[in-house]
Write a protein that holds these residues in place. Sequence first.
Motif, PDB file in Angstrom:
ATOM      1  N   GLU A  14     -37.388  47.204 -25.562  1.00  0.00           N
ATOM      2  CA  GLU A  14     -36.029  47.243 -26.105  1.00  0.00           C
ATOM      3  C   GLU A  14     -36.026  46.984 -27.610  1.00  0.00           C
ATOM      4  O   GLU A  14     -35.208  47.556 -28.340  1.00  0.00           O
ATOM      5  CB  GLU A  14     -35.153  46.214 -25.393  1.00  0.00           C
ATOM      6  CG  GLU A  14     -34.813  46.563 -23.951  1.00  0.00           C
ATOM      7  CD  GLU A  14     -34.031  47.865 -23.843  1.00  0.00           C
ATOM      8  OE1 GLU A  14     -33.242  48.147 -24.754  1.00  0.00           O
ATOM      9  OE2 GLU A  14     -34.229  48.586 -22.850  1.00  0.00           O
ATOM     10  N   SER A  15     -36.928  46.141 -28.073  1.00  0.00           N
ATOM     11  CA  SER A  15     -37.020  45.861 -29.514  1.00  0.00           C
ATOM     12  C   SER A  15     -37.459  47.104 -30.279  1.00  0.00           C
ATOM     13  O   SER A  15     -36.929  47.402 -31.352  1.00  0.00           O
ATOM     14  CB  SER A  15     -37.990  44.710 -29.769  1.00  0.00           C
ATOM     15  OG  SER A  15     -37.534  43.514 -29.181  1.00  0.00           O
ATOM     16  N   LYS A  17     -37.081  50.228 -29.272  1.00  0.00           N
ATOM     17  CA  LYS A  17     -35.976  51.177 -29.172  1.00  0.00           C
ATOM     18  C   LYS A  17     -34.868  50.836 -30.159  1.00  0.00           C
ATOM     19  O   LYS A  17     -34.344  51.708 -30.861  1.00  0.00           O
ATOM     20  CB  LYS A  17     -35.432  51.176 -27.737  1.00  0.00           C
ATOM     21  CG  LYS A  17     -34.284  52.143 -27.500  1.00  0.00           C
ATOM     22  CD  LYS A  17     -33.821  52.055 -26.046  1.00  0.00           C
ATOM     23  CE  LYS A  17     -32.623  52.965 -25.800  1.00  0.00           C
ATOM     24  NZ  LYS A  17     -32.156  52.867 -24.384  1.00  0.00           N
ATOM     25  N   ARG A  18     -34.526  49.562 -30.238  1.00  0.00           N
ATOM     26  CA  ARG A  18     -33.466  49.109 -31.151  1.00  0.00           C
ATOM     27  C   ARG A  18     -33.875  49.315 -32.609  1.00  0.00           C
ATOM     28  O   ARG A  18     -33.061  49.707 -33.454  1.00  0.00           O
ATOM     29  CB  ARG A  18     -33.153  47.640 -30.882  1.00  0.00           C
ATOM     30  CG  ARG A  18     -32.001  47.086 -31.699  1.00  0.00           C
ATOM     31  CD  ARG A  18     -31.576  45.719 -31.192  1.00  0.00           C
ATOM     32  NE  ARG A  18     -32.668  44.766 -31.186  1.00  0.00           N
ATOM     33  CZ  ARG A  18     -33.276  44.326 -30.086  1.00  0.00           C
ATOM     34  NH1 ARG A  18     -32.886  44.750 -28.893  1.00  0.00           N
ATOM     35  NH2 ARG A  18     -34.259  43.443 -30.170  1.00  0.00           N
ATOM     36  N   GLN A  21     -33.540  53.037 -33.475  1.00  0.00           N
ATOM     37  CA  GLN A  21     -32.137  53.437 -33.599  1.00  0.00           C
ATOM     38  C   GLN A  21     -31.508  52.874 -34.869  1.00  0.00           C
ATOM     39  O   GLN A  21     -30.756  53.559 -35.557  1.00  0.00           O
ATOM     40  CB  GLN A  21     -31.352  52.973 -32.371  1.00  0.00           C
ATOM     41  CG  GLN A  21     -31.743  53.702 -31.087  1.00  0.00           C
ATOM     42  CD  GLN A  21     -31.082  53.121 -29.857  1.00  0.00           C
ATOM     43  OE1 GLN A  21     -30.622  51.970 -29.854  1.00  0.00           O
ATOM     44  NE2 GLN A  21     -31.024  53.895 -28.789  1.00  0.00           N
TER      45      GLN A  21
END
Length: 261
Positions: A14-15, A17-18, A21
């Motif tokens: 998630e890190s 991916k964030r 983005q």
Amino acid sequence: MIKRIIAYRGFIYESIKRDFQAKYMNSMLGSAWAIINPLAMILVYTLIFTNLMKARLPGTENEFSYSIYLCSGILTWGFFSETLSRTCNIFIENANLIKKINFPRICLPITAALSSLVNFSIVFVLFILFLIVTNNFPGWSFLSFFPTLFVQLIFSIGLGVTLGLLNVFFRDIGQLLGVSLQFWFWLTPIVYLDSILPEQILKIVELNPLTPLVKAYHLIFIYNEHPDASSLIPTAAIGLLLCYSGVYLYKRCAGEMVDEL
């Protein structure tokens, strides 16, 4: 420690991916810039060195030889410098997160390194497409690229984690790294052939742990040859030693890190 990192693989994913983005947030073209920027760089190098300067490597008749030589070195150097810069500052940049949430802090430099790997992968795919279009794909020697890149990744993470932990306690390290990378780039045979160097300078360049890596990439993409594995052993050994020192420092300093941040 490895088990804890695996347990937090969702956090790492998630890190990454964030981070990807956030890099292109509020831009009209969004993640398309991840393709436009490297594509423009490859096209510029090809136009300038192939069409305008007519630059070619000695002993080759390929009109794209110097462009491939330059791109293969600069792209992998960019991956190395981005990984090193991000891991060196990752603990300081995430000070608020470290103070608020209890998690293995070692996940942060791993996240930074993998995020850099994602960015590099996008650029590298474009480079491979360029090689295919110009009929310069290296063939079976391409398989040697992956273990060579793995050695580079181990070296980058080990050095980055070690410097990142030291940077928490000695903030000058982060500033010094930016200056050091400029000298390091020119002590690596990326834009020049090491055969043109004076003997005294050549000895210094040969001590550079990135030199055998860059030479390996050149052998793969220019001469379609498998690099000698023994030439990468010193860099791999230094990388493993740095990983060990990073883990050792982390275990010693994890408790004091929060106070320093």
